[in-house]
Design an enzyme around this catalytic site. Structure first.
Site, PDB file in Angstrom:
ATOM      1  N   HIS A  20       0.828  -1.079  -0.082  1.00  0.00           N
ATOM      2  CA  HIS A  20      -0.031   0.094  -0.153  1.00  0.00           C
ATOM      3  C   HIS A  20       0.962   1.311  -0.105  1.00  0.00           C
ATOM      4  O   HIS A  20       2.167   1.186   0.320  1.00  0.00           O
ATOM      5  CB  HIS A  20      -1.177  -0.035   1.272  1.00  0.00           C
TER       6      HIS A  20
ATOM      7  N   GLU B 227       0.959   3.705   2.023  1.00  0.00           N
ATOM      8  CA  GLU B 227       1.632   4.220   3.455  1.00  0.00           C
ATOM      9  C   GLU B 227       2.778   3.334   3.698  1.00  0.00           C
ATOM     10  O   GLU B 227       3.636   3.613   4.198  1.00  0.00           O
ATOM     11  CB  GLU B 227       0.452   3.950   4.429  1.00  0.00           C
TER      12      GLU B 227
ATOM     13  N   CYS C 118      -5.975   1.536   6.103  1.00  0.00           N
ATOM     14  CA  CYS C 118      -6.593   0.289   6.697  1.00  0.00           C
ATOM     15  C   CYS C 118      -5.963  -0.214   7.914  1.00  0.00           C
ATOM     16  O   CYS C 118      -5.077   0.331   8.232  1.00  0.00           O
ATOM     17  CB  CYS C 118      -6.438  -0.818   5.464  1.00  0.00           C
TER      18      CYS C 118
ATOM     19  N   CYS D  52      -2.108  -0.733   7.598  1.00  0.00           N
ATOM     20  CA  CYS D  52      -1.146   0.253   7.491  1.00  0.00           C
ATOM     21  C   CYS D  52      -1.319   0.973   8.929  1.00  0.00           C
ATOM     22  O   CYS D  52      -0.351   1.388   9.217  1.00  0.00           O
ATOM     23  CB  CYS D  52      -1.736   1.173   6.446  1.00  0.00           C
TER      24      CYS D  52
END
Length: 357
Positions: free
Chosen positions: A65, A67, A95, A98
């Site tokens: 992701h 992040e 999410c 993360c």
């Protein structure tokens, strides 16, 4: 992106909005690579030190992701997996995975743009940052440039849906569909097609429309083409309106442009076209709409405004000059033979009398 610590340039402290703009740049890079457009940046003492974009598809990594990629880059820059005093800006609410990584990194602050009602772990679904039992507390703030962040995501997924529909939408036996090749390389008409076929009034026919500009614009223009044209007619006006921040809708009536074309003239009634347009306006939840029509399509425009008066603010009649010789091929592109021109013949008669009740 990562830079060694000795190459970090001392910059003026950024505002939250400026930092989120940098994250949006990463999100756009993700979209260009075919990934869900989410981007993130990490700041240390107000200075950009790392960035990351969504990349799980290209990297075959479910943890890639935006992040996570930004955290990894920042840790390399600082030479430490603890990111004390750092702030992370991300275009979409993080999410659970993360958030867990952010808490382990000991981030000082997390700022996100758009909320995520499906997987958001900063308050939308759960709020992992708010658990007092955790041994580190990270401050969190949402809603920075939320409209821009959400608009980028909405546009991306709308394009995906459109591509799916254009490949998979069946054609009714009583209708024709202009080959896509007829629309290739039209001058000043660069926009991706969007389609809808599940409106009740369509009964399976496919309707094409343009939906351009910010979804949360204060003013929306709904451009209704004339009886011998299609949305291409508004290409210059569309460019002008979107350039100043307006949202513009430009549908092709069924029988015109890139929409499906019933072969029989009897399929067309003004009341039916009004119902299709009303359902499209309701589906897209349009409000504060200026309806732009040609004098030859005023009857249809007036009926549309009567069907949803709370959504429209005014109707503007805008005359269009006949196409120049150099434009004629583009205007005629959808109507390659007699079967594809049934709507042109039908409208020539329909617009000579008021809309039937």
């Amino acid at each position: 992106m990562a830079r060694s610590a000795d190459k970090i340039t001392a910059l003026a402290t950024m505002s939250d909005a400026q930092a989120m703009q940098l994250a949006l740049t990463q999100a756009n890079l993700a979209a260009a690579a075919g990934e869900v457009p989410v981007g993130a940046v990490v700041l240390k003492d107000g200075v950009l030190i790392a960035s990351g974009r969504n990349a799980p598809i290209e990297s075959h990594d479910p943890s890639a992701h935006a992040e996570i990629n930004a955290l990894r880059a920042a840790a390399q820059v600082l030479g430490n997996y603890r990111l004390d005093g750092c702030e992370l800006f991300v275009t979409l609410e993080p999410c659970a995975m993360c958030v867990g990584a952010m808490l382990h990194a000991r981030l000082q602050r997390v700022v996100y743009g758009a909320p995520d009602p499906k997987t958001g772990a900063a308050g939308s679904v759960v709020d992992l940052f708010a658990n007092p039992q955790l041994n580190h507390q990270t401050r969190v703030q949402g809603g920075v440039l939320a409209g821009e962040c959400a608009g980028l995501l909405q546009g991306f997924f709308q394009q995906k849906r459109t591509q799916s529909q254009s490949c998979c939408s069946p054609l009714r036996e009583d209708a024709l569909r202009t080959p896509q090749a007829r629309f290739c390389s039209l001058p000043d008409y660069p926009w991706d097609a969007q389609y809808v076929s599940d409106l009740p009034a369509l009964a399976g026919l496919r309707l094409h429309y343009l939906d351009l500009g910010p979804q949360d614009a204060a003013q929306t223009y709904f451009c209704l083409h004339g009886p011998m044209a299609w949305s291409y007619q508004y290409r210059k006006m569309i460019a002008e309106l979107t350039a100043v921040g307006h949202r513009v809708l430009a549908p092709d009536l069924v029988g015109f442009g890139k929409s499906d074309k019933p072969k029989k003239e009897s399929a067309h009634t003004l009341h039916w076209h009004q119902q299709v347009l009303t359902e499209l306006v309701e589906r897209l939840d349009l409000n504060n709409v200026v309806l732009v029509v040609q004098s030859s399509s005023q009857f249809l425009g007036q009926a549309l405004m009567r069907s949803a008066p709370e959504r429209f603010t005014e109707m503007v009649v805008r005359e269009q000059a006949p196409p120049a010789d150099s434009e004629r091929a583009a205007y005629e592109a959808p109507f390659l033979d007699r079967g594809h021109r049934a709507a042109l013949r039908a409208f020539a008669a329909l617009l000579d009398r008021p809309l039937e009740s």
